[in-house]
Design a protein around this motif. Structure first.
Motif, mmCIF file in Angstrom:
data_model
loop_
_atom_site.group_PDB
_atom_site.id
_atom_site.type_symbol
_atom_site.label_atom_id
_atom_site.label_comp_id
_atom_site.label_asym_id
_atom_site.label_seq_id
_atom_site.Cartn_x
_atom_site.Cartn_y
_atom_site.Cartn_z
ATOM 1 N N THR A 148 0.848 -1.201 0.000
ATOM 2 C CA THR A 148 0.000 0.000 0.000
ATOM 3 C C THR A 148 0.881 1.247 0.000
ATOM 4 O O THR A 148 1.792 1.363 0.825
ATOM 5 N N GLU A 172 -1.195 -0.868 -4.332
ATOM 6 C CA GLU A 172 -2.495 -0.235 -4.106
ATOM 7 C C GLU A 172 -2.160 1.215 -3.747
ATOM 8 O O GLU A 172 -1.345 1.462 -2.851
ATOM 9 N N ILE A 174 -3.166 5.223 -2.734
ATOM 10 C CA ILE A 174 -4.144 6.174 -2.179
ATOM 11 C C ILE A 174 -3.530 7.565 -2.247
ATOM 12 O O ILE A 174 -2.415 7.793 -1.758
ATOM 13 N N THR A 183 -9.367 14.973 -6.303
ATOM 14 C CA THR A 183 -9.511 13.565 -5.902
ATOM 15 C C THR A 183 -10.212 12.784 -7.007
ATOM 16 O O THR A 183 -9.881 11.638 -7.279
ATOM 17 N N ARG A 184 -11.174 13.431 -7.676
ATOM 18 C CA ARG A 184 -11.868 12.769 -8.786
ATOM 19 C C ARG A 184 -10.888 12.478 -9.927
ATOM 20 O O ARG A 184 -10.905 11.419 -10.538
ATOM 21 N N THR A 187 -8.688 9.336 -9.089
ATOM 22 C CA THR A 187 -9.307 8.005 -9.215
ATOM 23 C C THR A 187 -9.834 7.765 -10.625
ATOM 24 O O THR A 187 -9.690 6.672 -11.165
ATOM 25 N N ASP A 193 -6.259 4.057 -6.701
ATOM 26 C CA ASP A 193 -7.346 3.212 -6.193
ATOM 27 C C ASP A 193 -8.333 4.019 -5.351
ATOM 28 O O ASP A 193 -9.544 3.809 -5.426
ATOM 29 N N LYS A 194 -7.798 4.951 -4.548
ATOM 30 C CA LYS A 194 -8.659 5.802 -3.720
ATOM 31 C C LYS A 194 -7.988 7.167 -3.587
ATOM 32 O O LYS A 194 -6.769 7.279 -3.741
ATOM 33 N N LEU A 196 -8.384 10.922 -1.090
ATOM 34 C CA LEU A 196 -9.053 11.613 0.013
ATOM 35 C C LEU A 196 -8.763 13.105 -0.067
ATOM 36 O O LEU A 196 -7.656 13.510 -0.433
ATOM 37 N N ALA A 211 -9.214 3.577 4.449
ATOM 38 C CA ALA A 211 -8.760 3.418 3.062
ATOM 39 C C ALA A 211 -7.569 2.464 2.943
ATOM 40 O O ALA A 211 -7.315 1.926 1.869
ATOM 41 N N CYS A 212 -6.852 2.273 4.046
ATOM 42 C CA CYS A 212 -5.637 1.428 4.021
ATOM 43 C C CYS A 212 -5.767 0.340 5.085
ATOM 44 O O CYS A 212 -5.054 0.375 6.105
#
Ligand SMILES: NC(=O)c1ccc[n+]([C@@H]2O[C@H](COP(=O)([O-])OP(=O)(O)OC[C@H]3O[C@@H](n4cnc5c(N)ncnc54)[C@H](OP(=O)(O)O)[C@@H]3O)[C@@H](O)[C@H]2O)c1
Length: 336
Positions: A148, A172, A174, A183-184, A187, A193-194, A196, A211-212
């Protein structure tokens, strides 16, 4: 063409710099010495590290001098040449003054090919920010398949490339950034993957924990400050932290202490390493080649925010500290 505009540092800031720390004035277009090239500025790069150069303190680059033209990354077009290496019409990049024309030494310029990539990419994904992401992530973060990775400042020039490199390595990923649009983008377009939004999450640490679920193996840190403090407790044993930047503190004067990181470093045997992209200067060519192939293969995408007009350079620079840019912040000064 004997006069041009140029931008000087007019005073040193304490805290957040303002428009009046810069002065735009007219000056002569420089004449060429031997082995020099007259370069018309096309794109100017503004970068957060320049904030440090506005102060008269010791760092890895010398401070800007008061009353002198500010300099930084530029892409330009050769208008005339007293060098055997460059001819009128060539596109070049180099570290040049914030002015419409520079008399540049041939050794300080690199020819770039507008056919193989857009000119702007040489200041972003294929330039200094892309190389920073590449070496920081691959050499220090070194993410492994299934690990991660968290990236702060994730929707900026360095961050969006760093996160995508970790994805290419099978991690993965974030991202943390400061608006919903950012943020949009991370992703929906950049394949994170995510993502914030640190400005709207009520409790960033708890949101990151959700998220993790397997903890964090690599934290590519562009910001420092409260964002990083939310990440440290989630670091897994033998986690790596490439400390790329600390933009949250660049405009702070005096001491700025948050919770101490040392217990986390010991308990989780973390490796936190600061680095400067120029540490890898000898490998720039191979790094740029790799980034270029990923771009061509569609494994890497990038975004730019391009402001128009020479006079907008200072505002574009100040905007970096307010998060106005998505991706690399550039200023278009003249037509390609
Ligand atoms: N080590 C090196 O060699 C090297 C080389 C290049 C850059 N860097 C560092 O890498 C970082 C990113 O540089 P960049 O060129 O890619 O800039 P960038 O991320 O494109 O632009 C700066 C971004 O930082 C975010 N930001 C501003 N103030 C913040 C704060 N107080 N807390 C959290 N985020 C904040 C903003 O986005 P939000 O909307 O998300 O807040 C802003 O868009 C900087 O710290 C820079 O100094 C280091």
């Amino acid at each position: 063409m004997d006069k041009q505009k140029r931008i000087l540092l007019s005073k040193r800031p304490e805290g957040m710099p303002e428009r009046n720390h810069f002065r735009i004035e007219e000056g002569p277009v420089p004449s060429l010495g031997e082995n020099q090239v007259l370069v018309q500025t096309v794109y100017v790069s503004v970068d957060p590290y320049m904030r440090g150069r506005m102060e008269d303190t010791k760092s890895y680059v010398p401070p800007f001098k008061l009353g002198e033209v500010i300099n930084g990354g530029i892409v330009g077009k050769v208008v005339s040449s007293r060098s055997t290496h460059f001819s009128a019409g060539d596109y070049v990049t180099g570290h040049l003054g914030w002015q419409e024309y520079n008399a540049a030494d041939e050794n300080n310029l690199r020819k770039i090919d507008p056919e193989s990539a857009p000119l702007t990419a040489y200041l972003g994904a294929l330039g200094m920010p892309g190389l920073t992401a590449y070496f920081g992530m691959t050499r220090i973060g070194s993410p492994q398949e299934g690990e991660t990775v968290v990236v702060s400042g994730a929707a900026g020039a360095v961050g969006m490339i760093a996160g995508q490199i970790a994805k290419i390595r099978g991690a993965e990923v974030i991202g943390i950034a400061g608006t919903e649009e950012k943020t949009r983008y991370l992703t929906d377009t950049a394949g994170f993957d995510k993502a914030l939004n640190y400005k709207t999450e009520e409790n960033l640490h708890e949101a990151l924990k959700d998220a993790c679920p397997d903890g964090v193996d690599v934290y590519f840190d562009n910001t420092g400050g409260p964002v990083s403090e939310a990440v440290y407790p989630l670091m897994n044993d033998f986690g790596r932290i490439p400390q790329c930047g600390a933009i949250s503190s660049y405009n702070k004067s005096g001491d700025d202490y948050g919770p101490r990181i040392h217990p986390y470093i010991v308990k989780s045997r973390l490796r936190l390493q600061g680095f400067i992209v120029s540490d890898y200067a000898r490998e720039f060519e191979s790094g740029a080649r790799q980034l270029g192939s990923w771009l061509q293969e569609g494994k890497l995408v990038y975004e730019e925010t391009v402001n128009e007009g020479f006079d907008s350079i200072p505002d574009a620079f100040l905007g970096l500290f307010e998060g106005k840019n998505l991706g690399k912040q550039l200023i278009k000064v003249s037509e390609e």
